[in-house]
Design an enzyme around this catalytic site. Structure first.
Site, short mmCIF file in Angstrom:
data_model
loop_
_atom_site.label_atom_id
_atom_site.label_comp_id
_atom_site.label_asym_id
_atom_site.label_seq_id
_atom_site.Cartn_x
_atom_site.Cartn_y
_atom_site.Cartn_z
N GLU A 172 0.84 -1.21 0.00
CA GLU A 172 0.00 0.00 0.00
C GLU A 172 0.87 1.25 0.00
O GLU A 172 1.89 1.31 0.69
CB GLU A 172 -0.89 -0.03 1.25
CG GLU A 172 -2.22 0.64 1.07
CD GLU A 172 -3.13 -0.08 0.06
OE1 GLU A 172 -3.03 0.22 -1.14
OE2 GLU A 172 -3.91 -0.93 0.48
N ASP B 101 2.79 2.20 -4.98
CA ASP B 101 2.75 2.24 -6.46
C ASP B 101 3.43 3.50 -7.01
O ASP B 101 4.22 3.41 -7.95
CB ASP B 101 1.32 2.06 -7.02
CG ASP B 101 0.30 3.06 -6.53
OD1 ASP B 101 0.60 3.86 -5.63
OD2 ASP B 101 -0.83 3.05 -7.08
N SER C 121 -26.40 9.54 -13.93
CA SER C 121 -25.96 8.64 -12.86
C SER C 121 -27.16 8.14 -12.07
O SER C 121 -27.96 8.93 -11.56
CB SER C 121 -25.01 9.39 -11.92
OG SER C 121 -24.99 8.75 -10.65
N ALA D 21 -15.12 4.20 -0.35
CA ALA D 21 -14.83 3.06 0.53
C ALA D 21 -13.43 2.51 0.29
O ALA D 21 -13.06 1.48 0.85
CB ALA D 21 -15.88 1.97 0.31
N GLY D 22 -12.64 3.19 -0.55
CA GLY D 22 -11.29 2.72 -0.81
C GLY D 22 -11.27 1.53 -1.76
O GLY D 22 -10.28 0.79 -1.83
N SER E 152 -13.77 5.34 -8.41
CA SER E 152 -13.45 6.32 -9.46
C SER E 152 -12.62 5.67 -10.58
O SER E 152 -12.89 5.90 -11.76
CB SER E 152 -12.75 7.55 -8.89
OG SER E 152 -11.56 7.18 -8.25
N GLU F 112 -7.66 10.94 -13.79
CA GLU F 112 -7.77 11.16 -12.33
C GLU F 112 -6.87 12.32 -11.90
O GLU F 112 -7.28 13.19 -11.15
CB GLU F 112 -7.38 9.86 -11.60
CG GLU F 112 -7.45 9.94 -10.11
CD GLU F 112 -8.80 9.53 -9.53
OE1 GLU F 112 -9.53 8.77 -10.18
OE2 GLU F 112 -9.12 10.00 -8.43
N ASP G 60 -4.81 1.21 -9.12
CA ASP G 60 -6.27 1.02 -9.16
C ASP G 60 -6.75 0.75 -10.58
O ASP G 60 -7.56 -0.15 -10.83
CB ASP G 60 -6.99 2.26 -8.61
CG ASP G 60 -6.57 2.56 -7.18
OD1 ASP G 60 -5.93 1.70 -6.55
OD2 ASP G 60 -6.88 3.66 -6.70
N TYR H 287 -3.00 12.70 0.63
CA TYR H 287 -2.42 11.75 -0.32
C TYR H 287 -1.31 12.43 -1.12
O TYR H 287 -0.18 11.94 -1.22
CB TYR H 287 -3.51 11.22 -1.27
CG TYR H 287 -3.02 10.17 -2.22
CD1 TYR H 287 -3.13 8.82 -1.91
CD2 TYR H 287 -2.41 10.50 -3.43
CE1 TYR H 287 -2.66 7.84 -2.77
CE2 TYR H 287 -1.94 9.53 -4.30
CZ TYR H 287 -2.07 8.21 -3.96
OH TYR H 287 -1.60 7.25 -4.82
C1 GLA Z 1 -5.15 5.07 -3.82
C2 GLA Z 1 -4.42 5.41 -5.11
C3 GLA Z 1 -3.48 4.28 -5.53
C4 GLA Z 1 -2.58 3.86 -4.39
C5 GLA Z 1 -3.39 3.64 -3.12
C6 GLA Z 1 -2.51 3.38 -1.94
O1 GLA Z 1 -6.02 4.00 -4.01
O2 GLA Z 1 -5.34 5.67 -6.13
O3 GLA Z 1 -2.73 4.68 -6.65
O4 GLA Z 1 -1.54 4.78 -4.20
O5 GLA Z 1 -4.22 4.75 -2.81
O6 GLA Z 1 -1.80 2.21 -2.11
#
Ligand code: GLA
Length: 386
Positions: A35, A38, A69, A122-123, A127, A159, A171, A221
């Site tokens: 995590e 990337d 939507s 929600a991670g 998107s 993005e 992602d 972030y």
């Molecule tokens: C988000 C970002 C990814 C990655 C994760 C953390 O999901 O979009 O590119 O950096 O956070 O691993």
């Protein structure tokens, strides 16, 4: 026809009064370990899941982009010549259209209906799923002939430029390249990748959604990303061959970063450790030792919470509750952080009781509802044949 596909088809008909030309399904993702590495050119271990975004599209002849939507029960209309970022759900679709145009692909106006069951915030990369769905739908609709890797880059750039999050490639890559029952070991430096069977005899991936999305998520972030870049710059001044934290050792950090800034040192230390942890975790996976992999997931959470500081009290609490539970092999916050889901590897038979206990405890402790989903690993973005 599966129900999600039927819903998007019906919505499209209701909104645009004709049949859609094609439907695309694009999944959300989980990440087992690796995590916040990337964008530091490390390795990640994601998979596409059975929660997905669906888009239905058709061409228009008047140069308009007309979107609808289902989640937001909202239309969005703009002329193709006037595309710009918006603060709404439409920005992910417009960002992709904008990237296609900037790269010289010939697209015209289009209608698009959007539906799906990837929970937002929600991670699980809703998107990225929208962006990947859009890029494949427009590619097929306008016969652009773009390959999958280029589509991933287009989605990532969309993005960056239209939602302002300087995300890495994980992602979009996972959503586009996912393969049923496999995780993808992706080298974010070279983009070389390998599918690894993910077999969990008697265990399942359980996602626990904190149902919080703290507002600093995107600025924090981007801040983490620049802190890592600062660390690399300090090391590079003495080791010109170093280009990212992938090339950095703990010794280099101790020497070049620790004396300068304790916070930046912690950020970099987490990343350097996590890159190694993933490589060791892949060996566990190859050996079928999910218990050892699970232990590393707990260690990842610790690093994300204490060194990288992207967790939150809700996710910390959820991980703490399962730490000494023999039915839970591993757990950690997942994705960008500051809310979203924890990912847990839980013994099948123990899932209902555990979810009940945590739901009650979470309500009592945080005053919030917990949502739980079992994630099955599915194929990546694809056109759905109807
Ligand atoms: C988000 C970002 C990814 C990655 C994760 C953390 O999901 O979009 O590119 O950096 O956070 O691993």
């Amino acid at each position: 026809m599966n129900i999600a596909v039927k819903n998007v088809v019906d919505t499209f008909n209701d909104q645009f009064l004709h049949k859609a030309s094609l439907i695309v399904r694009s999944p959300g993702r989980v990440n087992i370990i690796g995590e916040h590495v990337d964008y530091n050119e490390g390795f990640v271990l994601p998979a596409a899941i059975d929660k997905a975004i669906y888009v239905a599209v058709s061409k228009r002849t008047d140069g308009q982009i007309n979107l609808y939507s289902v989640d937001f029960k909202e239309k969005f209309e703009v002329a193709i010549a006037d595309i710009e970022p918006t603060k709404t759900w439409a920005t992910y679709i417009l960002g992709v259209a904008d990237q296609l145009i900037k790269r010289g692909y010939k697209i015209g106006g289009f209608n698009l209906a959007l539906d799906g069951d990837v929970p937002i915030g929600a991670g699980l990369s809703s998107s990225a799923a929208v962006e990947c769905a859009t890029v494949l739908a427009l590619n097929n609709l306008f016969e652009l002939g773009i390959d999958k890797m280029e589509m991933v880059r287009i989605a990532q750039k969309a993005e960056h430029s239209f939602s302002g999050v300087m995300c890495g490639i994980m992602d979009m890559f996972a959503s586009m390249f996912g393969k049923k029952d496999h995780v993808i070991k992706l080298d974010c430096k070279t983009l070389a990748y390998e599918y690894k069977p993910f077999v969990l005899h008697g265990y399942k991936i359980v996602l626990l959604n904190t149902n919080v999305e703290h507002s600093l998520a995107s600025s924090a972030y981007n801040e983490r990303r620049s802190q890592c870049e600062q660390g690399v710059a300090w090391v590079k001044a003495h080791h010109p061959e170093v280009n990212s934290l992938r090339d950095v050792s703990m010794e280099m950090l101790e020497k070049q970063v620790a004396p300068k800034d304790a916070i930046i040192y912690n950020r970099c230390k987490y990343v350097v450790e996590e890159i190694q942890r993933l490589l060791n975790g892949c060996k566990d996976l190859e050996a079928g030792d999910i218990a050892a992999l699970g232990k590393k997931m707990f260690a990842t959470h610790d690093g994300l919470s204490k060194l990288y500081e992207v967790s939150c009290r809700e996710a910390d609490w959820l991980v703490e509750q399962v730490k000494n539970n023999p039915d839970v092999l591993g757990a950690r916050m997942m994705g960008g952080g500051f809310g979203g889901c924890t990912i847990n590897i839980v013994k099948d038979a123990a899932i209902p009781k555990l979810v009940e206990k945590l739901t009650n405890g979470y309500k009592e402790k945080m005053g919030l509802n917990l949502s739980a989903y079992i994630a099955n690993i599915e194929n990546g973005t694809e056109e759905v044949v109807i």
